[in-house]
Each structure stands twice: as C-alpha cells, then as structure tokens.
Enzyme design. Structure first.
Site, PDB file in Angstrom:
ATOM      1  CE  LYS A   1      -2.381  11.146 -24.405  1.00 56.03           C
ATOM      2  NZ  LYS A   1      -3.559  11.229 -23.251  1.00 56.03           N
TER       3      LYS A   1
ATOM      4  CE1 TYR B   1      -4.135   2.081   0.292  1.00 54.61           C
ATOM      5  CE2 TYR B   1      -2.803   3.169   1.327  1.00 54.61           C
ATOM      6  CZ  TYR B   1      -3.682   3.310   0.808  1.00 54.61           C
ATOM      7  OH  TYR B   1      -4.715   4.302   0.711  1.00 54.61           O
TER       8      TYR B   1
ATOM      9  CG  PHE C   1      -6.388  17.326 -24.325  1.00 49.88           C
ATOM     10  CD1 PHE C   1      -7.050  17.170 -26.177  1.00 49.88           C
ATOM     11  CD2 PHE C   1      -7.190  17.175 -23.577  1.00 49.88           C
ATOM     12  CE1 PHE C   1      -7.034  15.968 -25.889  1.00 49.88           C
ATOM     13  CE2 PHE C   1      -7.802  15.240 -23.986  1.00 49.88           C
ATOM     14  CZ  PHE C   1      -7.754  14.964 -25.209  1.00 49.88           C
ATOM     15  CG  ASP C   2     -11.103  17.290 -25.252  1.00 51.63           C
ATOM     16  OD1 ASP C   2     -10.268  16.490 -24.032  1.00 51.63           O
ATOM     17  OD2 ASP C   2     -11.702  16.734 -25.407  1.00 51.63           O
TER      18      ASP C   2
ATOM     19  CG  ASP D   1      -0.918  19.038 -21.111  1.00 55.53           C
ATOM     20  OD1 ASP D   1      -0.364  17.643 -20.778  1.00 55.53           O
ATOM     21  OD2 ASP D   1      -2.072  19.222 -21.610  1.00 55.53           O
TER      22      ASP D   1
ATOM     23  CG  HIS E   1     -16.095  15.887 -28.674  1.00 51.82           C
ATOM     24  ND1 HIS E   1     -16.320  16.432 -27.762  1.00 51.82           N
ATOM     25  CD2 HIS E   1     -15.305  15.074 -27.979  1.00 51.82           C
ATOM     26  CE1 HIS E   1     -15.228  17.010 -26.969  1.00 51.82           C
ATOM     27  NE2 HIS E   1     -14.499  15.702 -27.288  1.00 51.82           N
TER      28      HIS E   1
ATOM     29  CB  ALA F   1       0.401  13.791 -22.884  1.00 50.61           C
TER      30      ALA F   1
HETATM   31  N1  F0G Z   1      -2.764  16.652 -22.420  1.00 51.16           N
HETATM   32  C1  F0G Z   1      -3.080  16.475 -23.907  1.00 51.16           C
HETATM   33  C2  F0G Z   1      -2.034  17.108 -24.666  1.00 51.16           C
HETATM   34  C3  F0G Z   1      -3.404  14.940 -23.881  1.00 51.16           C
HETATM   35  O1  F0G Z   1      -3.525  14.950 -25.159  1.00 51.16           O
HETATM   36  C4  F0G Z   1      -4.671  14.942 -22.879  1.00 51.16           C
HETATM   37  C5  F0G Z   1      -5.435  13.143 -23.585  1.00 51.16           C
HETATM   38  C6  F0G Z   1      -4.663  14.944 -22.076  1.00 51.16           C
HETATM   39  C7  F0G Z   1      -4.032  16.239 -21.057  1.00 51.16           C
HETATM   40  C8  F0G Z   1      -5.498  14.000 -20.377  1.00 51.16           C
HETATM   41  O2  F0G Z   1      -4.826  13.163 -20.214  1.00 51.16           O
HETATM   42  O3  F0G Z   1      -6.457  10.935 -20.930  1.00 51.16           O
HETATM   43  O4  F0G Z   1      -4.344  10.636 -19.209  1.00 51.16           O
HETATM   44  O5  F0G Z   1      -6.246  12.207 -18.852  1.00 51.16           O
HETATM   45  N2  F0G Z   1      -5.334  12.966 -24.962  1.00 51.16           N
HETATM   46  C9  F0G Z   1      -6.081  12.157 -25.627  1.00 51.16           C
HETATM   47  C10 F0G Z   1      -6.080  12.342 -26.553  1.00 51.16           C
HETATM   48  C11 F0G Z   1      -7.597  12.017 -24.385  1.00 51.16           C
HETATM   49  O6  F0G Z   1      -6.774  11.427 -27.260  1.00 51.16           O
HETATM   50  O7  F0G Z   1      -5.482  12.930 -27.683  1.00 51.16           O
HETATM   51  P1  F0G Z   1      -5.193  11.455 -20.403  1.00 51.16           P
END
Ligand code: F0G
Length: 468
Positions: free
Chosen positions: A261, A75, A127-128, A218, A453, A220
């Site tokens: 990613k 844990y 990102f969204d 950010d 979407h 990713a």
């Molecule tokens: N930041 C970026 C630039 C991303 O592309 C994503 C996720 C996230 C943050 C959020 O990360 O999914 O681990 O919570 N992108 C995916 C996509 C979902 O299809 O581009 P997460």
C-alpha cells in the site's frame, strides 16, 4: 500547502500508460455468470475500472524504476538491502528491521513468535488475514473499535480509534493476563478507512505499559493515517506527515507493515522491532520460511523500489491530492443519492448498500448485489464487506447471522486512475441509484468453509416486484 483556492492536482504527470478494456453489456453479463457472480473469478482483461484493492496495484514512479535498475541481487548483504534498511530505519526508528514479501508473512512470523496458544490479541479491528494469522497461532483475535465507529453517518474525525475504556476494563479484569498483544491498525481498513488519532495511540501505549503488554502497529497505511492526523488533530497541524508517521512508530514496541500500500510498490513488507530476543525468534522463522534476513522473499529491485516509494509516499502534495480525489468521489456519490461511511478516508470509500437497496434482505446479500450491478452496468470491480464476507452461514450456505452493515468497498489504487475515471465510477453509481429496485439479490450455490468470499459461487435470485 498548494493553495486553499484550488484542488491540489496530482504532483506528477503520466509517462507510461496501459490500455483498459471496455466490454459490451452482453460480454459483461456473460463474464460475470461464468465467474459464478464472484468478482475474484473475473479476469483482469474483463474489467474497466478495478477497485478491488489498493494493495500492490499502484503505479511506480520514474525514480523508482531507475532505482530498480540498480537492484543488487546478491544473496546476502546486497546494496539494495542496506538502502531499504536505512530508509525504513530512519522512518520508523526501530532497531531491528526484518524484510518480508508481504504483510501477512510478517503477521505469521510475528504472531507465531510472540503469541502463545490461548492468548488474546486485541485490535481496533483486525484485517481479515491478520485475524486469520492470530487464530492460526492458536490465539484469539478480539476487536474493540470505538463506539463512534458504529454510526456510519457521523463525521467524528477518528472513528478508527480503539475503545480505550473497553481495553482498560479488559486489561484490568479477570481475562487481562491472557492479553498477549495489542495491535492497532492504521488506518482502520476493516472499519471504513477511518484514521486513528495520535492521542488514542499514546493512551493505548500507556495502558499497555501499565499492564506490560506489547503494543504493535499494523501500519499498512501509515502515511495516509499521518495525513488525516495532520488535517484532523489540532496538536499535529504543523507536523509533516513523515514526522507524524515517525512519532506513531515511536509510540509502539514494534510493527508489522504491508508495503503493497504505502510502500508504493507491487510487493513487500517488513517487521520492525526493538526487542532483541523477539528479533532472534522472528529472524529464525524468517530465514526458514521467507528468505535470508537481508532479502526476506524480495528481489533487490523490489527493495530499491520500496526504499524510493517510502520517500515519495510522505510527500504532503501527493497525500493532499490523493485525499482530495477520494473526498471528491465521495461527494459525487453522495450527491447521486448513495451514502458512504463518513467522513471519507483516503484509500477507499465504503458504500452503504443496505440503505440503497432496502428491497433486498441481508439473506440476499445487498452489498454483493451492488458489487455485481457495478460490474454489469460499468465494468467496475469492487468488494463486498457485508453478510457474504462477515455473516455466519449454516451447512446449506444460508445466512444465520447477518453482518452489522451491508457495505461495498471501492478501494482506490495509488497514482493509477485520474479524476475522469472516478467521475465515470460516480456516474455508474448514479445510474444504479436512479432505479435501485432493479438490482437483483443473490444466493450462494457453492462455498468453501474457510475464507468464503474468495471462492464462493452465487446466482441471482429471481427478479420480483419492488417494495419501496
Ligand atoms: N493489514 C491491513 C490493514 C491490510 O489492509 C492488509 C491487506 C494486510 C494487513 C495484509 O497485507 O496483503 O501485504 O499480505 N490488505 C489488502 C486489501 C489485501 O485489499 O485491503 P498483504
């Protein structure tokens, strides 16, 4: 590097495979209708090539699976945590590493700790989910992409950059005191997978220093950004992708990273920080909502896969081969008469559906219509980035303000599809491009108010004579 004369083959061979389904045209037609013409509602076993996302969809290596078998599920203070912590610490240089189960959990924890209601978070492009988490923290998300990004066809090398002039004007202007965070997305997923240059990162850091605003990444796709920097920014030609990535992290005060990613794993993420007080705030939130600070919602075997994945992802041979494979797909698609956002990035290609389907107005969602056609003709799943996703609608779900571009993203999972699969994708697109006028528009039947979407349902508009 391998050789200038050859295309770099993937630096691995395939040991475990998974069958993919091939449905008949009639089965695909029925599946799409039942899904309300929304590919998020399709079942994975109805899809031949899945390019919906590059997130959590990559293949793991034998070394990652071997490491996973050693996962320590204690844990607190698990061996696997220390392996992950040391790997991330070495790569990023941050004093504090907080594990989270995926990127958006890190965003929520960071933004609710760092941003105050009414503040502004500035980004090259949020990102969204990042945008949503900024707004849920009571702050306002503002995108300041560089002007070069607006020309989809230009081959400027760093169209993911932030607009430094606009950022400086904002920071020095009357609203400057409201800026609570500058967040740079590397690579810029919302704007064509375009990279951010090290020069742009360094200049942003200087502006943030001068105006005492925290500067975060950010990150990713930190490894893919580093690869593109090594190829496109002369000052970094002799740096390894790992050195470039480390330098990028060094330029920022902290980061939030989805490891689904470039962590080469199905799940995971982390927050990297230097500030002790911010760490204490984020850690309390982490323990209350994600898990203890040595696992953050992840299993020991996940932490092991991630630690190993972070080593593999900065391998120049892997990055070269992946980048060349994406560029090869772009070439095939362009030769077939379909334009893509230029220059090609690494994790995804963005098709210019608006240009391919001039007979459809934004009100008929040309991007989404191309998404549906790719499924109908080839069982290919991908996502719209156009007016369905970004446009504003009235209460009857009619489009009021279209998106600036009608794009379709083909996201390419890591180490999953061979060039033969990508050739198949290009051939389906070439088939559509021969007779684009047969692609039917769509209208919304029902739609949720938030995050439209994902759950929207549509139907095709009646076929009609084609204007050319
Ligand atoms: N930041 C970026 C630039 C991303 O592309 C994503 C996720 C996230 C943050 C959020 O990360 O999914 O681990 O919570 N992108 C995916 C996509 C979902 O299809 O581009 P997460």
């Amino acid at each position: 590097m391998f050789s200038d004369l050859h295309k770099m083959p993937p630096p691995y061979r395939i040991k475990v495979v998974e069958p993919i389904p091939f449905l008949s045209a009639e089965e695909r037609r029925r599946a799409l209708a039942e899904a309300g013409y929304n590919p998020f509602n399709l079942r994975a076993d109805q899809i031949t090539i899945d390019l919906l996302s590059d997130s959590g969809t990559g293949a793991t290596s034998a070394a990652q699976e071997a490491a996973a078998a050693l996962g320590d599920e204690s844990y607190a203070g698990a061996r696997s945590w220390f392996r992950f912590h040391d790997e991330v610490g070495d790569l990023t240089g941050y004093r504090h590493i907080l594990p989270v189960h995926q990127g958006r959990a890190g965003e929520r924890i960071l933004f609710t700790s760092l941003l105050k209601p009414g503040q502004i978070c500035v980004s090259n492009t949020h990102f969204d989910t990042t945008h949503a988490n900024v707004e849920l923290a009571g702050a306002h998300a503002l995108d300041l992409p560089c002007p070069e990004a607006a020309d989809l066809d230009s081959t400027e090398p760093f169209k993911g950059n932030i607009d430094l002039d606009a950022l400086e004007r904002l920071l020095a202007g009357p609203e400057g005191h409201r800026v609570g965070l500058v967040l740079m997305t590397i690579t810029n997923n919302g704007l064509g997978a375009q990279p951010v240059s090290m020069a742009n990162l360094a200049a942003t850091r200087e502006l943030c220093r001068r105006h005492r605003v925290p500067f975060f990444l950010d990150a990713a796709r930190f490894a893919e950004n580093a690869w593109l920097v090594s190829q496109r920014e002369p000052a970094y030609r002799d740096w390894t992708p790992r050195q470039i990535a480390t330098r990028a992290f060094e330029l920022a005060d902290g980061c939030v990273v989805s490891l689904k990613k470039d962590g080469l794993s199905a799940i995971g993420g982390f927050i990297g920080l230097r500030d002790d007080d911010l760490r204490a705030m984020c850690e309390a939130n982490l323990i209350a909502t994600e898990g203890f600070s040595t696992y953050g919602g992840l299993a020991g075997h996940d932490l092991e896969r991630l630690a190993q994945g972070l080593r593999e992802v900065v391998d120049p041979a892997y990055l070269q081969s992946r980048a060349e494979s994406t560029a090869g797909l772009a070439r095939m698609i362009n030769e077939a008469g379909v334009d893509t956002v230029q220059p090609p990035g690494v994790h995804a290609l963005y098709l210019n559906a608006g240009r391919l389907l001039p007979h459809l107005s934004p009100h008929e969602f040309p991007g989404h219509s191309l998404v549906c056609q790719l499924y109908l003709d080839g069982g290919i799943r991908c996502a719209e980035l156009g007016s369905l996703y970004l446009g504003t609608m009235d209460d009857q779900h009619r489009l009021v303000t279209p998106a600036p571009f009608e794009l379709v993203r083909l996201a390419i999972p890591r180490r999953v599809y061979t060039d033969a699969h990508l050739e198949y994708v290009a051939s389906v697109l070439a088939h559509i491009a021969k007779e684009p006028g047969r692609v039917r528009g769509h209208r919304i039947v029902s739609s949720p108010k938030l995050l439209r979407h994902f759950k929207v349902r549509l139907e095709p508009t009646p076929a009609r004579a084609v204007r050319r």
